[in-house]
Write a protein that holds these residues in place. Structure first.
Motif, PDB file in Angstrom:
ATOM      1  N   THR A  38       0.837  -1.195   0.000  1.00 24.22           N
ATOM      2  CA  THR A  38       0.000   0.000   0.000  1.00 24.22           C
ATOM      3  C   THR A  38       0.875   1.250   0.000  1.00 24.22           C
ATOM      4  N   LYS A  61     -15.553  11.026  -2.145  1.00 21.48           N
ATOM      5  CA  LYS A  61     -14.223  10.639  -2.585  1.00 21.48           C
ATOM      6  C   LYS A  61     -13.419  11.885  -2.896  1.00 21.48           C
ATOM      7  N   LEU A  67      -4.335  13.469  -7.229  1.00 18.85           N
ATOM      8  CA  LEU A  67      -4.836  12.117  -6.982  1.00 18.85           C
ATOM      9  C   LEU A  67      -4.611  11.218  -8.187  1.00 18.85           C
ATOM     10  N   LEU A  68      -4.725  11.785  -9.387  1.00 20.44           N
ATOM     11  CA  LEU A  68      -4.417  11.015 -10.592  1.00 20.44           C
ATOM     12  C   LEU A  68      -2.948  10.597 -10.592  1.00 20.44           C
ATOM     13  N   SER A  70      -1.067  10.276  -7.907  1.00 21.42           N
ATOM     14  CA  SER A  70      -0.911   9.290  -6.842  1.00 21.42           C
ATOM     15  C   SER A  70      -1.238   7.883  -7.335  1.00 21.42           C
ATOM     16  N   LYS A  71      -2.332   7.786  -8.096  1.00 19.00           N
ATOM     17  CA  LYS A  71      -2.755   6.469  -8.613  1.00 19.00           C
ATOM     18  C   LYS A  71      -1.717   5.915  -9.579  1.00 19.00           C
ATOM     19  N   LYS A  72      -1.142   6.783 -10.419  1.00 18.33           N
ATOM     20  CA  LYS A  72      -0.122   6.327 -11.355  1.00 18.33           C
ATOM     21  C   LYS A  72       1.108   5.811 -10.619  1.00 18.33           C
ATOM     22  N   ALA A  74       1.194   4.571  -7.527  1.00 21.06           N
ATOM     23  CA  ALA A  74       0.833   3.304  -6.891  1.00 21.06           C
ATOM     24  C   ALA A  74       0.822   2.167  -7.909  1.00 21.06           C
ATOM     25  N   ASP A  75       0.257   2.433  -9.068  1.00 17.72           N
ATOM     26  CA  ASP A  75       0.233   1.411 -10.121  1.00 17.72           C
ATOM     27  C   ASP A  75       1.646   1.045 -10.558  1.00 17.72           C
ATOM     28  N   LYS A  80      -1.586  -0.968  -3.734  1.00 20.01           N
ATOM     29  CA  LYS A  80      -2.837  -0.244  -3.590  1.00 20.01           C
ATOM     30  C   LYS A  80      -2.546   1.191  -3.140  1.00 20.01           C
ATOM     31  N   LEU A  81      -3.510   2.070  -3.339  1.00 15.68           N
ATOM     32  CA  LEU A  81      -3.370   3.461  -2.940  1.00 15.68           C
ATOM     33  C   LEU A  81      -4.308   3.767  -1.781  1.00 15.68           C
TER      34      LEU A  81
END
Length: 230
Positions: A38, A61, A67-68, A70-72, A74-75, A80-81
């Motif tokens: 995580t 949310k 946040l976009l 952050s997701k990249k 994490a991926d 997981k984020l």
């Protein structure tokens, strides 16, 4: 203002930045994140369009540019984020206490902050402006016109520094939450709020009858870009 499109390089450099945070021993931050599966990202969700809350399908949310990104990240790490939303002034201490893995909150890289945390390469270059009530746009158009009036800035930000140094004859009002300041501006309790141009543009676009950008000239230090905070 020039947008610096280095999001992908920021992601690819993420591991390298963490590895370079310690000169005396190997930094295992990336491995630690991968082991716990995580990535915990700290933010302050009162800063649209970078991070802000919405209700989608009845659920709250946090969304936005950061946040976009952050997701990249994490991926890219294969984990997981998890987003931790807190007040902006608390973010660096949260990072130092290892309650979060990094900060993505429109945080500017300043010399003072660099003494406490590390920053990635910048991904956005900012300038600062004065957001005013729409009906007062013509009234507050110079630094001199703000003398004796209350001007808001978010606590522990570059905007607080700019307000106190460049609007020295105004009365600074410093609060931890930007949304509270812009609400007070709309209510006529403040003459203006110093914010980054992207934030001001978003307010004007979303509420064209309530907010406007004043012609007051503010100087933003060229070395203050946004970056991932590690």
């Amino acid at each position: 203002m020039k947008r610096v499109l280095v999001l992908l390089s920021s992601i690819l450099m993420f591991g390298g930045v963490l590895a370079g945070c310690s000169s005396n021993k190997a930094d295992n931050s990336v491995k630690t994140i991968q082991n716990k599966k995580t990535l915990v990202v700290g933010t302050a969700a009162d800063y649209a369009p970078f991070e802000f809350p919405i209700v989608q399908n009845g659920q709250k949310k946090i969304v936005g540019y950061d946040l976009l990104l952050s997701k990249k990240i994490a991926d890219n790490l294969g984990v997981k984020l998890k987003i931790v939303n807190t007040e902006f002034p608390s973010l660096i201490s949260e990072l130092q206490d290892k309650k979060i893995d990094l900060i993505l909150a429109g945080m500017v890289s300043t010399p003072q902050r660099k003494k406490a945390v590390a920053f990635s390469k910048s991904y956005y270059t900012v300038k600062n402006v004065l957001l005013v009530n729409k009906k007062n746009q013509a009234r507050y158009n110079t630094v001199a016109s703000l003398k004796g009036h209350s001007v808001g800035a978010q606590q522990s930000t570059t905007q607080e520094t700019i307000t106190k140094s460049q609007l020295a004859d105004a009365n600074p009002v410093v609060e931890s939450n930007l949304t509270s300041l812009t609400t007070e501006l709309k209510q006529g309790k403040l003459a203006g709020v110093v914010v980054e141009n992207a934030i001001a543009d978003n307010y004007v676009k979303s509420y064209p009858h309530d907010y406007a950008i004043a012609k007051v000239k503010l100087t933003t230090p060229v070395q203050y870009p946004l970056g991932l905070t590690l």
